[in-house]
Design an enzyme around this catalytic site. Structure first.
Site, short mmCIF file in Angstrom:
data_model
loop_
_atom_site.label_atom_id
_atom_site.label_comp_id
_atom_site.label_asym_id
_atom_site.label_seq_id
_atom_site.Cartn_x
_atom_site.Cartn_y
_atom_site.Cartn_z
CG ASP A 108 -0.26 -0.05 2.62
OD1 ASP A 108 1.02 -0.23 2.53
OD2 ASP A 108 -0.91 0.03 3.62
CE LYS A 159 0.37 0.68 12.98
NZ LYS A 159 1.02 -0.36 12.38
CG ASP A 218 0.36 3.18 4.79
OD1 ASP A 218 -0.55 3.06 4.00
OD2 ASP A 218 0.71 2.68 5.53
N1 GDD Z 1 0.18 -11.67 3.32
C1 GDD Z 1 -0.15 -10.99 4.35
N2 GDD Z 1 -0.34 -11.36 5.22
N3 GDD Z 1 -0.23 -9.61 4.18
C2 GDD Z 1 -0.26 -8.96 5.17
C3 GDD Z 1 -0.81 -9.49 6.42
C4 GDD Z 1 -0.84 -10.81 6.63
O1 GDD Z 1 -1.30 -11.41 7.70
N4 GDD Z 1 -1.08 -8.26 7.42
C5 GDD Z 1 -0.82 -7.07 6.81
N5 GDD Z 1 -0.35 -7.54 5.28
C6 GDD Z 1 0.12 -6.62 4.45
C7 GDD Z 1 -0.90 -5.40 4.19
O2 GDD Z 1 -1.94 -6.03 3.02
C8 GDD Z 1 -0.10 -4.14 3.83
O3 GDD Z 1 0.26 -4.23 2.17
C9 GDD Z 1 1.27 -4.73 4.44
O4 GDD Z 1 1.26 -5.91 4.95
C10 GDD Z 1 1.40 -3.74 5.54
O5 GDD Z 1 0.36 -3.78 6.52
P1 GDD Z 1 -0.46 -2.53 6.86
O6 GDD Z 1 -1.77 -3.07 7.82
O7 GDD Z 1 -0.79 -1.61 5.96
O8 GDD Z 1 0.41 -1.82 8.06
P2 GDD Z 1 0.55 -0.28 8.76
O9 GDD Z 1 0.37 0.27 7.38
O10 GDD Z 1 -0.10 -0.25 9.79
O11 GDD Z 1 2.10 -0.38 9.06
C11 GDD Z 1 3.17 -0.94 8.32
O12 GDD Z 1 3.39 -0.08 7.06
C12 GDD Z 1 3.91 1.24 7.85
C13 GDD Z 1 4.49 2.11 6.72
O13 GDD Z 1 3.53 2.39 5.63
C14 GDD Z 1 4.42 -1.19 9.08
O14 GDD Z 1 5.26 -2.00 8.51
C15 GDD Z 1 5.07 0.07 9.93
O15 GDD Z 1 6.12 -0.26 10.45
C16 GDD Z 1 5.21 1.03 8.71
O16 GDD Z 1 5.77 2.23 9.39
MG MG Z 2 -0.17 0.27 5.46
#
Ligand code: GDD
Ligand code: MG
Length: 334
Positions: A108, A159, A218
């Site tokens: 994303d 977070k 993001d």
């Molecule tokens: N295959 C799979 N399985 N993908 C997953 C799973 C899972 O269980 N859980 C999450 N994802 C994928 C989501 O679809 C997304 O593309 C990515 O992993 C990150 O998940 P998000 O839910 O978008 O995380 P976030 O935005 O809260 O936090 C993450 O991204 C931030 C930056 O954009 C973390 O990596 C943070 O540390 C980072 O700062």
């Molecule tokens: Mg994200």
């Protein structure tokens, strides 16, 4: 170069849009989010993208029947159950037979990161893992990553509370990893790369930062999903892309400002659309006003209704004529 693209999450923050379409298959102006992400990877020499799938995998598989996306070969790694970010990386790496240095991206994230330069820095420094960092105002919804003058990561805090964040530099969701990282991830259970694998690498001194203040968003919330689209049509990401699809139908006396109107969407006479996105075949009825909101595919905003402050209207939902909604999601979350 091979890249694992994490696209298996539920997209909770983008509900109700993600109840029917997984987050990375949502349209960003003319193309699905995943296509934007993969096209960027291709610019830096990625030839194979392993889609790490969990939630609604068929949407991806059906969209790319010849297994090619933006000129990149696709491999689908479908998890039997959600394994979280590191569990997903391990599953996908083994499924695709990865045995050399590889890239991981959060699916994303839209960014102008110079991945080729990051790959070279990783190689030159002999790191086990290198993570792209960007500076943000409020680090509390991200992974916060302080690092020293040599670039070595000192801590990884996922977070934290806003007042407890030790750095403005956050994990931007692109990693270059050695295959040894896969061996660090336990099999058969959920493992978070942010809460478990990276902290272990920090303790061993093998995780390095690649700080780079480039365009980065993001797109996983209604506000940022809207923002990335306005960035494309307002020319902040190369030449401005058309904001109104040629198959959309806009009444002569409708008023549009800073908005994205997708295929087959309709804006009826006297309607006003500001700072918003109308997904394919959405309809804004006569005299309605939509601002800073996302109207899902085939949804209808009834005549004279007023929507503002990040309303998100789900697939096929009809908003009653004349109602006034602020920051409302329809259907409402359970
Ligand atoms: N295959 C799979 N399985 N993908 C997953 C799973 C899972 O269980 N859980 C999450 N994802 C994928 C989501 O679809 C997304 O593309 C990515 O992993 C990150 O998940 P998000 O839910 O978008 O995380 P976030 O935005 O809260 O936090 C993450 O991204 C931030 C930056 O954009 C973390 O990596 C943070 O540390 C980072 O700062
Ligand atoms: Mg994200």
């Amino acid at each position: 170069m091979k890249a694992i693209v994490l696209v298996g999450g539920f997209g909770t923050r983008l509900r109700p849009l993600t109840l029917t379409t997984p987050k990375q298959m949502l349209p960003v102006v003319g193309s699905p989010m995943i296509e934007r992400v993969v096209a960027k990877l291709a610019e830096h020499g990625v030839t194979d993208a392993i889609l790490s799938l969990g939630y609604r995998p068929d949407a991806f598989i059906e969209a790319y029947p010849d297994d090619v996306c933006a000129g990149v070969r696709l491999h689908y790694a479908v998890e039997p159950e959600p394994l979280d970010t590191a569990g997903a990386v391990r599953f996908a790496a083994i499924d695709a037979g990865i045995d050399s240095r590889f890239v991981v991206v959060n699916g994303d994230v839209l960014t102008d990161l110079d991945l080729s330069a990051m790959w070279k820095t990783h190689l030159d420094g002999g790191a086990e893992g290198t993570i792209h960092l960007v500076p943000v105002e409020d680090p509390s919804r991200y992974g916060v990553v302080p690092f020293d003058d040599s670039g070595r990561v000192q801590a990884f805090g996922e977070k934290p509370r806003r007042d407890e964040a030790p750095s403005r530099w956050i994990n931007a969701g692109t990693y270059v990893l050695e295959p040894s990282v896969i061996d660090r991830i336990p099999a058969g259970r959920k493992v978070s790369i942010e809460r478990e694998t990276f902290p272990a690498m920090v303790a061993d001194g093998t995780l390095f930062a690649y700080p780079s203040d480039v365009y980065w968003v993001d797109a996983g919330t209604p506000a940022t999903y809207l923002q990335v689209q306005l960035d494309y049509v307002e020319g902040r990401r190369g030449p401005a892309e058309p904001a109104v699809a040629s198959s959309a139908s806009i009444a002569d006396d409708a008023y549009l400002e800073r908005s994205v109107i997708m295929d087959g969407a309709v804006v009826e006479p006297g309607a006003i659309v500001i700072g918003s996105a109308l997904l394919p075949s959405a309809v804004v009825g006569q005299g309605a006003r939509v601002s800073d909101s996302v109207i899902g595919p085939h949804a209808t905003v009834g005549a004279g209704a007023q929507l503002s402050d990040l309303c998100v209207i789900g697939d096929g939902v009809d908003v009653e004529p004349g109602v006034e909604l602020r920051g409302v999601k329809l259907p409402e979350p359970e």
